[in-house]
Design an enzyme around this catalytic site. Structure first.
Site, PDB file in Angstrom:
ATOM      1  N   TYR A  20      12.293   9.978  -0.876  1.00 34.62           N
ATOM      2  CA  TYR A  20      12.101   8.583  -1.340  1.00 34.62           C
ATOM      3  C   TYR A  20      12.970   7.837  -1.820  1.00 34.62           C
ATOM      4  CZ  TYR A  20       7.007   9.299   0.028  1.00 34.62           C
ATOM      5  OH  TYR A  20       6.016   9.680   0.751  1.00 34.62           O
ATOM      6  N   VAL A  29       0.646  -4.626   7.529  1.00 37.65           N
ATOM      7  CA  VAL A  29      -0.562  -4.442   6.684  1.00 37.65           C
ATOM      8  C   VAL A  29      -1.698  -5.578   7.410  1.00 37.65           C
ATOM      9  CG1 VAL A  29      -1.765  -5.262   4.511  1.00 37.65           C
ATOM     10  CG2 VAL A  29       0.348  -4.025   4.708  1.00 37.65           C
TER      11      VAL A  29
END
Length: 305
Positions: A52, A225
């Site tokens: 990450y 989303v």
């Protein structure tokens, strides 16, 4: 925030965890606000991975809270390893090196949980077992699990690994439900009946593994989303209906839908917006009825046989 036990480890954690993938995009001050707001909302578990932000997310996390023993004991930290540039690597050398790198960046002596990030086709379970034993005996990792693994891959690992595998991180949202679809469309001649994951949801319940749904607000594979998305007006209307009824946000309803499943799942939310984190955390106080759960499932575009 309600608590749940990760697998059968005895480790009690918040039933919603914060994923820190995007923390590398924040300043130290912004990250501090995100972490503090999460903990105020009852979230005490934080999910990382060595990749990450190329490790920067872990560094910012530690700097943001001025990591020290008194702060560390208040949180549960999970990280993942195994993804490299263009290939996967479950070699003993890489697993140990990855953990040591995460510990250094996180400024801590131990990880509460280490997950193997994505299956390595060249995995040798004996080598993984050696790495896990060394990490466990040294106190650098307390618990272990996997991510994106199917039941037979887990069984292959368990052939050699001595430690319990307490969690499996898998993609699941109201708009991405293949592991639920297959169980509802048994022996049917259409796409939802296809078992794509080896029956992982039932396997997890049988073997006391906690499923950690990732991307709980995404439709498809990182296609966007679905909450407040104009592509899904009917679903968002239904989410708003239940949000108004329960006194929470639409995003909280989407998480409450996951929490309602008896598999005792722990969604990983990835928001870096403190206000939204607080709103989502309220899902822990929402209970959907069986009828409401199925209503949302159908409105999301799924048909019952």
């Amino acid at each position: 925030m309600k608590k749940l036990e990760l697998g059968n480890s005895g480790l009690q954690v918040s039933e919603i965890a914060l994923g820190c993938m995007r923390m590398d995009q924040l300043s130290t001050q912004e990250a501090n606000r995100v972490i503090e707001q999460s903990m105020e909302a009852g979230i005490d578990m934080f999910d990382h991975a060595d990749i990450y932000g190329a490790g920067k997310s872990e560094e910012i996390f530690a700097d943001a809270i001025d990591m020290n023993p008194s702060i560390r004991e208040k949180m549960v930290i999970q990280s993942k390893c195994g993804i490299r540039d263009g290939f996967f690597d479950f070699s003993k050398e890489h697993i140990i090196r990855s953990v040591e790198g995460s510990l250094q960046r996180l400024k801590t002596d131990y990880l509460d949980i280490l997950l193997l990030h994505r299956p390595d086709a060249l995995m040798e379970p004996e080598e993984v077992a050696e790495a896990f034993n060394e990490l466990k005996q040294s106190g650098k990792v307390r618990h272990f699990g996997v991510s994106n693994h199917n039941p037979m891959q887990i069984e292959l690992l368990k052939k050699s690994v001595e430690q319990d595998l307490i969690a499996n991180q898998l993609q699941l949202s109201l708009m991405f439900t293949p592991m639920i679809d297959a169980g509802l469309n048994v022996n049917m001649e259409h796409d939802p009946s296809i078992v794509r994951d080896g029956g992982v949801i039932d396997y997890s319940r049988l073997h006391d593994m906690t499923i950690q749904p990732w991307s709980p607000f995404q439709h498809g594979f990182f296609e966007g989303v679905f909450v407040d998305n104009d592509q899904f007006p009917v679903l968002n209307e239904k989410l708003q209906e239940y949000a108004d009824k329960k006194g929470v946000s639409k995003s909280a309803i989407a998480i409450a839908w996951i929490l309602r499943h008896p598999a005792n799942m722990q969604p990983i939310i990835g928001s870096m917006n403190p206000e939204r984190i607080s709103q989502i955390a309220k899902a822990s106080d929402v209970t959907l009825s069986r009828e409401e759960w199925y209503d949302l499932y159908r409105v999301a575009g799924n048909k019952l046989p």
